[in-house]
Design an enzyme around this catalytic site. Structure first.
Site, PDB file in Angstrom:
ATOM      1  N   HIS A   1      -1.234 -21.371  -0.361  1.00 28.29           N
ATOM      2  CA  HIS A   1      -0.114 -20.452  -0.121  1.00 28.29           C
ATOM      3  C   HIS A   1       0.675 -20.019  -1.370  1.00 28.29           C
ATOM      4  CE1 HIS A   1      -1.090 -21.502   3.985  1.00 28.29           C
ATOM      5  NE2 HIS A   1      -0.204 -20.640   4.436  1.00 28.29           N
TER       6      HIS A   1
ATOM      7  N   LYS B   1       6.510  -1.921   1.821  1.00 30.00           N
ATOM      8  CA  LYS B   1       5.328  -1.334   2.474  1.00 30.00           C
ATOM      9  C   LYS B   1       4.161  -2.310   2.360  1.00 30.00           C
ATOM     10  CE  LYS B   1       3.267   3.256   3.167  1.00 30.00           C
ATOM     11  NZ  LYS B   1       3.311   3.224   4.615  1.00 30.00           N
TER      12      LYS B   1
ATOM     13  N   LEU C   1      11.134   1.452   6.918  1.00 28.15           N
ATOM     14  CA  LEU C   1      10.534   1.919   5.675  1.00 28.15           C
ATOM     15  C   LEU C   1      11.246   3.203   5.244  1.00 28.15           C
ATOM     16  CD1 LEU C   1       8.094   1.355   3.744  1.00 28.15           C
ATOM     17  CD2 LEU C   1       7.003   3.273   4.904  1.00 28.15           C
TER      18      LEU C   1
ATOM     19  N   TYR D   1       0.827  -1.213   0.000  1.00 33.65           N
ATOM     20  CA  TYR D   1       0.000   0.000   0.000  1.00 33.65           C
ATOM     21  C   TYR D   1       0.852   1.249   0.000  1.00 33.65           C
ATOM     22  CZ  TYR D   1       0.921   0.999   4.972  1.00 33.65           C
ATOM     23  OH  TYR D   1       1.530   1.322   6.157  1.00 33.65           O
TER      24      TYR D   1
ATOM     25  N   GLU E   1      12.162   2.570  14.079  1.00 40.04           N
ATOM     26  CA  GLU E   1      11.261   3.641  13.633  1.00 40.04           C
ATOM     27  C   GLU E   1      10.004   3.558  14.482  1.00 40.04           C
ATOM     28  OE1 GLU E   1       9.827   2.882   9.575  1.00 40.04           O
ATOM     29  OE2 GLU E   1      10.002   0.739   9.934  1.00 40.04           O
TER      30      GLU E   1
ATOM     31  N   ARG F   1      -7.895 -20.376  -1.763  1.00 39.53           N
ATOM     32  CA  ARG F   1      -6.861 -20.225  -0.737  1.00 39.53           C
ATOM     33  C   ARG F   1      -5.828 -21.348  -0.812  1.00 39.53           C
ATOM     34  NH1 ARG F   1      -5.044 -21.551   4.147  1.00 39.53           N
ATOM     35  NH2 ARG F   1      -4.149 -19.868   5.401  1.00 39.53           N
TER      36      ARG F   1
ATOM     37  N   ARG G   1       8.074   3.959  -4.794  1.00 36.73           N
ATOM     38  CA  ARG G   1       8.126   3.023  -3.666  1.00 36.73           C
ATOM     39  C   ARG G   1       7.097   1.904  -3.847  1.00 36.73           C
ATOM     40  NH1 ARG G   1       7.544   5.468   2.269  1.00 36.73           N
ATOM     41  NH2 ARG G   1       5.367   5.604   1.633  1.00 36.73           N
TER      42      ARG G   1
HETATM   43  N1  PDD Z   1       2.855   5.162   7.382  1.00 37.32           N
HETATM   44  N2  PDD Z   1       7.506   3.902   8.861  1.00 37.32           N
HETATM   45  C1  PDD Z   1       6.388   3.151   8.837  1.00 37.32           C
HETATM   46  C2  PDD Z   1       6.390   1.804   9.489  1.00 37.32           C
HETATM   47  C3  PDD Z   1       5.232   3.646   8.190  1.00 37.32           C
HETATM   48  O1  PDD Z   1       4.116   2.894   8.146  1.00 37.32           O
HETATM   49  C4  PDD Z   1       5.272   4.934   7.598  1.00 37.32           C
HETATM   50  C5  PDD Z   1       4.090   5.500   6.872  1.00 37.32           C
HETATM   51  C6  PDD Z   1       6.454   5.675   7.676  1.00 37.32           C
HETATM   52  C7  PDD Z   1       6.590   7.038   7.077  1.00 37.32           C
HETATM   53  O2  PDD Z   1       6.582   6.976   5.667  1.00 37.32           O
HETATM   54  P1  PDD Z   1       6.059   8.196   4.779  1.00 37.32           P
HETATM   55  O3  PDD Z   1       6.823   9.395   5.207  1.00 37.32           O
HETATM   56  O4  PDD Z   1       6.339   7.794   3.400  1.00 37.32           O
HETATM   57  O5  PDD Z   1       4.579   8.345   5.095  1.00 37.32           O
HETATM   58  C8  PDD Z   1       7.563   5.112   8.304  1.00 37.32           C
HETATM   59  C9  PDD Z   1       1.663   5.489   6.641  1.00 37.32           C
HETATM   60  C10 PDD Z   1       1.391   6.945   6.546  1.00 37.32           C
HETATM   61  C11 PDD Z   1       0.497   4.693   7.207  1.00 37.32           C
HETATM   62  O6  PDD Z   1       0.693   3.496   7.402  1.00 37.32           O
HETATM   63  O7  PDD Z   1      -0.581   5.234   7.411  1.00 37.32           O
END
Ligand code: PDD
Length: 298
Positions: A102, A148, A206, A33, A181, A100, A52
């Site tokens: 894997h 992501k 990320l 996403y 993070e 379903r 990304r």
């Molecule tokens: N989250 N780290 C993680 C684990 C994240 O899920 C996100 C973003 C970030 C920051 O990334 P960016 O600056 O590209 O938004 C860092 C989004 C906004 C969410 O899951 O809603």
């Protein structure tokens, strides 16, 4: 006005929007996403988000659902149909629908879902004036956090723990005591004047699009960015700390596990950075300081 979602090729009222129960996103979290901010109708850093997204899809060997040009058209159309001026757009791509099992299905197509909603960014700016508390929890995620993925269970649990403790975010800590993070944000500290520290890119975190924008702004305003790991102890001793994401921009962190950071109030470096970041947004979108309450006072 009913909200409209884009679901696998069609625009439908959100209430009627549905996906198949054998969508692999639903059964295996087999998907990726993006969340993009929209200011003045302009999608911020659109190409960085789409780059990304491409990378996440590539790493998971999910086929490109649409050419980039088509994806851009759908994003803009989703915003138009929802009449979004300031807000966010959510894009999800799953490996698709199949019985379903894997292994990757032989015949299925990736399913794209998009939703959009308005966001009052002045609320974020108001919150930034006060700063936010964070807590720390062990990082229990998998080894490919650079992707992501929609598989967010450890992130959800960490955020819930933070909320239950009255904190805004949970900083995730690796086995060596270093902050990776936040559960949905990148983490930063300001150990000494004019120096920003954030974890280097790699599989542990990320690659935040906001993180990249802030690195650019920091260099422009003469701050040094050190991409290195830092411990919870170092964070607690720092002059300032902040977190960053698409929906938070740069948000001052005023305490970690209840211990005040610096003076316990948002610091000057974070404020300068946030101001510079909004200047960048104003340049990109044509929005003016008077369009968003609180912006002029930053
Ligand atoms: N989250 N780290 C993680 C684990 C994240 O899920 C996100 C973003 C970030 C920051 O990334 P960016 O600056 O590209 O938004 C860092 C989004 C906004 C969410 O899951 O809603």
């Amino acid at each position: 006005m009913p909200r409209i979602a884009y679901v696998d090729g069609r625009y439908v009222p959100l209430r009627q929007a549905a996906i198949h129960i054998e969508d692999r996103g639903y059964q295996f979290a087999d998907g990726v996403y993006e969340v993009c901010a929209v200011v003045n109708g302009v999608i911020l850093d659109m190409d960085a988000h789409l780059d990304r997204l491409d990378r996440s899809l590539h790493e998971l060997r999910i086929r490109q659902p649409l050419e980039r040009t088509a994806l851009r058209v759908v994003m803009r159309e989703t915003l138009r149909r929802n009449r979004i001026r300031h807000g966010i757009i959510y894009i999800q791509v799953t490996r698709g629908v199949a019985r379903r099992d894997h292994p990757f299905p032989a015949a299925s197509h990736p399913v794209v879902v998009m939703t959009a909603r308005s966001v009052d960014f002045s609320r974020i700016i108001e919150r930034a004036a006060l700063g936010v508390p964070v807590i720390t929890v062990p990082d229990q995620r998998w080894a490919r956090r650079d992707i992501k993925s929609i598989s967010l269970l450890p992130n959800v649990l960490a955020k819930q723990t933070a909320y239950e403790k009255g904190a805004y975010e949970a900083w995730l800590v690796d086995d060596d005591g270093h902050v990776t993070e936040g559960s949905s944000t990148n983490a930063w500290i300001v150990p000494t004047e004019g120096v920003l520290v954030t974890r280097p890119l790699g599989p542990d975190i990320l690659a935040g699009v906001t993180r990249a924008g802030l690195v650019e702004v920091a260099r422009k305003v003469g701050m040094r960015v050190e991409e290195r790991t830092f411990t919870v102890t170092e964070a607690k001793k720092s002059r300032e700390a902040f977190l960053s994401s698409t929906t938070n921009f740069a948000m001052p962190v005023v305490s970690v596990d209840g211990e005040p950071i610096g003076t316990g109030k948002p610091g000057s470096a974070t404020r300068a950075l946030l101001k510079g970041y909004w200047q960048r947004i104003m340049d990109e979108t044509g929005v003016t300081a008077s369009d968003i309450p609180g912006l002029a006072k930053l």
